[in-house]
Design a protein around this motif. Structure first.
Motif, PDB file in Angstrom:
ATOM      1  N   ALA A 101     -14.218   2.776   3.706  1.00  0.00           N
ATOM      2  CA  ALA A 101     -14.300   3.942   2.822  1.00  0.00           C
ATOM      3  C   ALA A 101     -13.752   5.184   3.498  1.00  0.00           C
ATOM      4  N   GLY A 102     -13.940   5.281   4.806  1.00  0.00           N
ATOM      5  CA  GLY A 102     -13.432   6.439   5.541  1.00  0.00           C
ATOM      6  C   GLY A 102     -11.925   6.510   5.584  1.00  0.00           C
ATOM      7  N   ARG A 103     -11.256   5.413   5.228  1.00  0.00           N
ATOM      8  CA  ARG A 103      -9.785   5.399   5.238  1.00  0.00           C
ATOM      9  C   ARG A 103      -9.192   5.569   3.840  1.00  0.00           C
ATOM     10  N   ARG A 104     -10.062   5.682   2.830  1.00  0.00           N
ATOM     11  CA  ARG A 104      -9.566   5.816   1.461  1.00  0.00           C
ATOM     12  C   ARG A 104      -9.356   7.281   1.090  1.00  0.00           C
ATOM     13  N   VAL A 105      -8.507   7.488   0.104  1.00  0.00           N
ATOM     14  CA  VAL A 105      -8.282   8.817  -0.465  1.00  0.00           C
ATOM     15  C   VAL A 105      -8.456   8.688  -1.971  1.00  0.00           C
TER      16      VAL A 105
END
Length: 482
Positions: free
Chosen positions: A317-321
């Motif tokens: 999730a931390g890599r999603r935009v």
């Protein structure tokens, strides 16, 4: 009657009308039954939640949702402006009205997204002995509960072990009925929302603070729309964090720490709130050690029981935009300038720099020699929400709960504008069952273009205001010391 009190009364009437209309429209959306806004729930019709099963058209319910958000946002903004001018009302009656509305919504099918179907599926997996952190809903083909997941069937759980435990209990109660599992989760969610409101209300020192709590949480139409009607797990995390801060203020460090740890066990990002007690207790190392130790122990135990795989989706999730945030515009610009790619590291670094800078600016806004834990938590949480590359409207509930503890009128206004925009961007958040043409326009135009630009302007305005307000606070402090 003074001119200001007359204007406060008029704004108060606008607030009351807007909030009431918004909440009633939110209830109506659920009461109408399955639609573009309300996913159908498999299970016997005699089981709760109940609806009229009218099956309204997609354009109608989306219009009702837009009206609920718009009227609710206008009512909340008018209420904040009226409070600033001295508006008074019976906070206890507003609290009771909010409790009644949330209780009614618990008996209606959730609306606005399909996340509750994911909750039911992850709970079903856990109840049957599978690990929802390694087995997605699609991994159990033919099951009546996991098979109800339409959009995230191939994704393992993104929620913490405490949330998974609650979902598993609901699945044990509900068996193979999606409807009944969702109802149990809705009751838990409604209870969390109501108890949070009662905690905030009891912690309020006077009538002014109670009115702020009533407006920002108990009858906040945007939160009722997102957290109560939408039935998002964030409500449970918010309860833990509010209870932790209340216990900390009452001098109960062990309880405070345990609740902080449980909140992280619901949703890892809720741990940002812990920076508030950490700052307040930095000169009391013994108490800080008790709070930190209790929090680490609680979070450590629940995550150890779940296993390291519980962090897999947190990292992903931390890599999603998400489409509706300004970082999606940055990503698009980078792709146009430098070619295809996710540019994940660039965006992560940029968001961390924005988060750190904005948090510092917002901490300065409070202009206190001894900042309270809730004030630091507000500053950090608001900074995170505005800086994060991935954000959804129900995430903002945490900031409103904290603002009910440490009220700041301008930050409340910024958060109101933000949640209005995000709510309109995700109207609705689910993809399935949308009327022809509507989803393309709502996603490609509103969510991917209009709202990101407006949020970018809002973020710039927040940075500018925080800088100016911090400077004014510094000058005022120098004048007092001089």
């Amino acid at each position: 009657m003074t001119r200001d009190s007359g204007k406060a009364g008029r704004l108060g009437r606008v607030a009351t009308a807007g909030i009431a209309a918004s909440v009633l429209l939110t209830i109506l959306i659920g009461a109408l039954g399955p639609s573009a806004m309300v996913p159908p729930l498999a299970g016997p019709s005699w089981q709760p939640p109940f609806s009229l099963a009218v099956h309204p058209g997609g354009y109608l319910v989306i219009a009702l949702g837009a009206a609920a958000v718009t009227l609710g946002g206008a009512g909340l903004a008018a209420g904040l402006a009226a409070l600033a001018r001295g508006w008074t009302f019976r906070a206890d009656l507003w609290l009771a009205a909010g409790i009644a509305a949330v209780a009614v919504l618990a008996f209606l099918p959730p609306s606005g997204s399909a996340d509750h179907l994911n909750y039911a599926a992850y709970g079903r997996l856990a109840a049957l002995g599978y690990d929802p952190y390694t087995v997605p809903p699609d991994g159990l083909p033919g099951d009546p509960v996991t098979g109800a997941v339409a959009e995230w069937g191939g994704v393992t759980s993104v929620y913490g072990p405490v949330a998974t435990a609650v979902q598993a209990v609901a699945a044990l109660v509900g068996g193979d009925s999606v409807r009944l599992i969702v109802f149990v989760l809705a009751v838990v969610n409604a209870a969390a929302y109501i108890v949070t409101g009662l905690l905030l209300y009891r912690s309020a020192a006077d009538g002014t603070r109670r009115r702020q709590v009533a407006l920002l949480w108990a009858v906040n139409p945007l939160l009722i729309y997102q957290l109560a009607a939408g039935m998002h797990v964030d409500t449970l995390a918010i309860l833990c964090m509010v209870a932790a801060l209340v216990c900390g203020a009452a001098g109960r460090p062990v309880r405070s720490g345990l609740l902080l740890g449980l909140g992280v066990g619901v949703k890892a990002t809720a741990g940002l709130v812990a920076l508030g007690p950490a700052w307040e207790l930095r000169r009391s190392p013994r108490t800080l050690a008790v709070v930190a130790g209790s929090a680490v122990a609680a979070a450590g135990i629940v995550y150890a029981l779940a296993g390291p795989q519980a962090f897999d989706q947190v990292g992903a999730a931390g890599r999603r935009v998400s489409l509706a945030v300004p970082w999606s515009l940055v990503k698009r610009g980078l792709q146009q300038a430098f070619g295809p790619g996710a540019y994940t590291v660039w965006i992560q670094v940029g968001s961390l720099l924005l988060f750190a800078g904005l948090a510092v600016l917002l901490v300065r806004v409070f202009s206190r020699a001894a900042l309270q834990a809730a004030e630091v938590a507000v500053a950090v949480t608001v900074a995170w929400l505005f800086a994060a590359p991935y954000a959804l409207p129900w995430y903002d509930g945490l900031a409103f709960a904290l603002l009910a503890l440490a009220f700041h009128p301008v930050l409340a206004a910024f958060m109101t504008a933000r949640v209005i925009l995000l709510s309109l961007a995700y109207l609705p958040a689910r993809q399935a069952g949308q009327p022809p043409g509507a989803q393309e326009w709502l996603v490609e135009v509103v969510r991917a273009n209009v709202v990101p630009w407006l949020l970018m302007a809002l973020t710039a305005a927040l940075v500018w205001w925080a800088w100016r307000a911090g400077q004014s606070g510094d000058r005022a402090a120098e004048a007092r010391s001089g």
